[in-house]
Write an enzyme that holds these catalytic residues in place. Structure first.
Site, PDB file in Angstrom:
ATOM      1  N   ARG A 194       0.836  -1.199   0.000  1.00  0.00           N
ATOM      2  CA  ARG A 194       0.000   0.000   0.000  1.00  0.00           C
ATOM      3  C   ARG A 194       0.869   1.247   0.000  1.00  0.00           C
ATOM      4  O   ARG A 194       1.780   1.375   0.806  1.00  0.00           O
ATOM      5  CB  ARG A 194      -0.934  -0.009   1.219  1.00  0.00           C
ATOM      6  CG  ARG A 194      -1.850  -1.220   1.170  1.00  0.00           C
ATOM      7  CD  ARG A 194      -2.945  -1.178   2.208  1.00  0.00           C
ATOM      8  NE  ARG A 194      -3.740  -2.397   2.099  1.00  0.00           N
ATOM      9  CZ  ARG A 194      -4.786  -2.688   2.867  1.00  0.00           C
ATOM     10  NH1 ARG A 194      -5.162  -1.827   3.795  1.00  0.00           N
ATOM     11  NH2 ARG A 194      -5.455  -3.815   2.689  1.00  0.00           N
ATOM     12  N   SER A 244     -11.361  -6.001   9.101  1.00  0.00           N
ATOM     13  CA  SER A 244     -12.471  -5.354   8.428  1.00  0.00           C
ATOM     14  C   SER A 244     -13.236  -6.392   7.616  1.00  0.00           C
ATOM     15  O   SER A 244     -12.651  -7.100   6.807  1.00  0.00           O
ATOM     16  CB  SER A 244     -11.917  -4.267   7.499  1.00  0.00           C
ATOM     17  OG  SER A 244     -12.955  -3.464   7.033  1.00  0.00           O
ATOM     18  N   ARG A 255       1.338   1.645  10.425  1.00  0.00           N
ATOM     19  CA  ARG A 255       1.034   1.986   9.032  1.00  0.00           C
ATOM     20  C   ARG A 255       2.294   1.832   8.193  1.00  0.00           C
ATOM     21  O   ARG A 255       3.186   2.663   8.238  1.00  0.00           O
ATOM     22  CB  ARG A 255       0.501   3.422   8.942  1.00  0.00           C
ATOM     23  CG  ARG A 255      -0.094   3.789   7.588  1.00  0.00           C
ATOM     24  CD  ARG A 255      -0.635   5.206   7.576  1.00  0.00           C
ATOM     25  NE  ARG A 255      -1.705   5.401   8.550  1.00  0.00           N
ATOM     26  CZ  ARG A 255      -2.983   5.051   8.343  1.00  0.00           C
ATOM     27  NH1 ARG A 255      -3.342   4.518   7.205  1.00  0.00           N
ATOM     28  NH2 ARG A 255      -3.880   5.239   9.276  1.00  0.00           N
ATOM     29  N   GLU A 290      -7.463  -0.171  14.370  1.00  0.00           N
ATOM     30  CA  GLU A 290      -8.112  -1.136  13.478  1.00  0.00           C
ATOM     31  C   GLU A 290      -7.218  -2.338  13.181  1.00  0.00           C
ATOM     32  O   GLU A 290      -6.052  -2.201  12.838  1.00  0.00           O
ATOM     33  CB  GLU A 290      -8.467  -0.432  12.160  1.00  0.00           C
ATOM     34  CG  GLU A 290      -9.221  -1.331  11.198  1.00  0.00           C
ATOM     35  CD  GLU A 290      -9.578  -0.624   9.886  1.00  0.00           C
ATOM     36  OE1 GLU A 290      -9.709   0.623   9.906  1.00  0.00           O
ATOM     37  OE2 GLU A 290      -9.711  -1.315   8.878  1.00  0.00           O
ATOM     38  N   ARG A 293       0.833  -5.622  11.985  1.00  0.00           N
ATOM     39  CA  ARG A 293       0.015  -4.722  12.795  1.00  0.00           C
ATOM     40  C   ARG A 293      -0.500  -5.426  14.059  1.00  0.00           C
ATOM     41  O   ARG A 293      -0.516  -4.831  15.139  1.00  0.00           O
ATOM     42  CB  ARG A 293      -1.157  -4.171  12.000  1.00  0.00           C
ATOM     43  CG  ARG A 293      -1.926  -3.108  12.775  1.00  0.00           C
ATOM     44  CD  ARG A 293      -3.068  -2.521  11.993  1.00  0.00           C
ATOM     45  NE  ARG A 293      -2.650  -1.413  11.141  1.00  0.00           N
ATOM     46  CZ  ARG A 293      -3.505  -0.584  10.537  1.00  0.00           C
ATOM     47  NH1 ARG A 293      -4.816  -0.753  10.695  1.00  0.00           N
ATOM     48  NH2 ARG A 293      -3.058   0.382   9.781  1.00  0.00           N
TER      49      ARG A 293
END
Length: 465
Positions: A292, A393, A307, A390, A431
């Site tokens: 990403r 998802s 991140r 987070e 993460r």
RNA sequence: GGUGGGGUGGCAGAGCGGUUGAAUGCGCCGGUCUUGAAAACCGGUAGGCCCUCCGGGGUCUCGCGGGUUCGAAUCCCGCCCCCACCGCCA
């Protein structure tokens, strides 16, 4: 992609849907183009019908006349040529008209398609309205007996927390400086127990989804063609989030893109197919490296493993019949799987019902899971208060993605029906190492290995320290 | 990187200028026969878009785009993709 017929039937539903998601689409132009294209295609059809008719009626005559012309005497020749000119006049004119019509359609079609691809799937009516993640609604939370996020870290464990960055650097589990030297900001190199823990977590996730829930493990390409990105709904909206490999500049036929999630490969697998209804649902899981660009996140979450540009993720997708109840059941099931994963890791977490503004173009409904991360949040007396971050998802997409992918199954009347799809994070690392390392840290800086992960670390109970 | 072969319906595989949206086989659906099943036999069976008095009708699609032709799956040009062999290689 949405269905053009549905758009025509109820444009307001899509206007409102886009507005609620905060996505700007020029519906007036879109609807005008749709109508224009339909008119053009109708005209083109009429012309083609006449051409086909003529082909059957006069076409043979022309062929015969041309045959005769070859053997004809001078006297007959002029007469035959005149007859030919008469017969050929109409088809020739038609051909010109059709070519002109095609030219116009070729101009309108891409314009329509481009706009259509931007129309988001409206959120379901039971999704709360809201502008951003601020308006997401907490559904429930869970925490193990030994850690209550409502109380401070010190109250829970008797000492102040160190961040995963501190702990992992001290234990030789990660090297940021050298990774940044190699690849720039937002890169990291897990090493030693850090790498072992990372692999343990991924394998734990894959085993859970495959062994306990019957998902088929698949490895998929993470470097894909553009149509795969468009098909899965990540393009055009998320184009600037993907790494772009410009192979065309080196003479190749097309460019490639690095996928930001295994969902792209898994969903791409059956693109363009018509499946048998009995073969559904398809349940796939993969573990893949995700890339990403994090464009637009400059300055946000710059420290640590939260991140980053590259990470690994166990992802699950489900492809089902076009049935809302079935879709919803699977969504609930997938969310249950994540809760099981988090509970087995004994990580405090909460479920959020994402509001319309936080959904993204392709989702009708999305549930996020956030894990408690002690090093995040405001600092009180120099100690971070902790915050939710987070970790998962789970999305429900109806037929939005499968329509773009042209992924269908044979319905009860043997007619093709566009499938529904869903996807969900099983576990994403590094993460997830943040809550693990920070919550399981001990006063001496060592890290207790969650019981569920010990089998994947040769039975070791403690790392670092 | 080099050389050669090829892209046709759910699959396999014909067709190489007109009535071929496409033979044949397999698969699938329906029927006959049978106590039932299998076999055999008969019939049906691509997708998209548009229109429909819901019976059906029109059109596009034989990798993609362009050209030749009155007419192209069939001929020509460009592109994409796949496969095989050689070279290199985790």
């Amino acid at each position: 992609m949405i269905d053009r017929k549905q758009l025509r039937a109820d444009p307001d539903r899509f206007r409102v849907g886009a507005r609620e998601k905060g996505i700007d689409v020029d519906f007036d132009t879109l609807l005008a183009l749709d109508e224009r294209l339909r008119g053009l295609e109708h005209e083109r059809g009429e012309l083609a019908a006449e051409q086909n008719r003529l082909g059957k009626d006069t076409g043979r005559q022309i062929g015969q006349l041309k045959g005769r012309l070859k053997k004809a005497s001078e006297a007959e020749r002029a007469e035959i040529e005149a007859e030919l000119r008469t017969l050929e006049a109409r088809p020739t004119a038609l051909k010109a008209a059709i070519q002109e019509s095609d030219r116009i359609i070729a101009g309108v079609e891409p314009e329509l398609r481009e706009l259509l691809l931007k129309v988001p799937l409206p959120a379901d009516p039971d999704v709360p309205k809201g502008a951003s993640a601020e308006d997401n609604v907490e559904l429930r939370r869970w925490s193990p007996a030994w850690f209550d996020p409502a109380r401070s870290f010190r109250e829970n464990k008797g000492f102040d927390p160190r961040s995963h960055v501190d702990l992992m650097l001290a234990a030789g589990m990660v090297d940021f400086e050298r990774a940044v030297k190699i690849a720039g900001a937002r890169h990291y190199a897990l090493r030693g127990d850090g790498m072992r823990l990372h692999q343990a977590v991924l394998r734990f996730g894959l085993d859970t989804i495959v062994n306990d829930h019957g998902f088929v493990p698949v490895s998929v390409p993470v470097i894909v063609r553009e149509e795969c990105m468009v098909g899965t709904g990540f393009f055009p909206t998320g184009r600037d989030q993907a790494y772009h490999i410009e192979e065309s500049r080196r003479g190749a036929g097309h460019d490639l893109f690095l996928t930001g999630t295994g969902e792209v490969g898994l969903m791409g697998l059956h693109a363009g197919e018509i499946l048998d209804a009995e073969d559904l649902p398809l349940q796939y899981a993969t573990v893949s490296t995700c890339f990403r660009r994090e464009a637009g996140a400059a300055g946000k979450d710059t420290a640590g493993l939260y991140r980053v540009h590259q990470f690994d993720k166990v992802e699950q997708v489900v492809i089902t019949h076009a049935d809302e109840a079935e879709s919803r059941r699977w969504h609930a099931t997938m969310i249950g799987i994540v809760e099981q994963v988090m509970q087995r890791l004994e990580l405090p977490h909460r479920l959020l019902q994402c509001c319309t503004g936080d959904l993204g173009p392709k989702n009708a409904d999305m549930i996020d899971v956030e894990a408690w991360m002690p090093s995040r949040g405001e600092e009180v007396d120099g100690v971070p208060a902790g915050a939710w971050g987070e970790s998962h998802s789970a999305s429900r997409l109806y037929d939005y993605q499968c329509r773009r992918l042209n992924l269908r199954y044979r319905g009860p009347d043997r007619k093709p029906v566009v499938c529904h799809s869903l996807n969900n994070t099983v576990i994403a690392s590094p993460r997830i190492l943040i809550p693990i390392v920070e919550l399981y840290q001990n006063a001496d800086g060592s890290i207790t290995v969650p019981a569920a992960l010990r089998p994947y670390l040769g039975g070791v109970e403690r790392l670092g320290g």
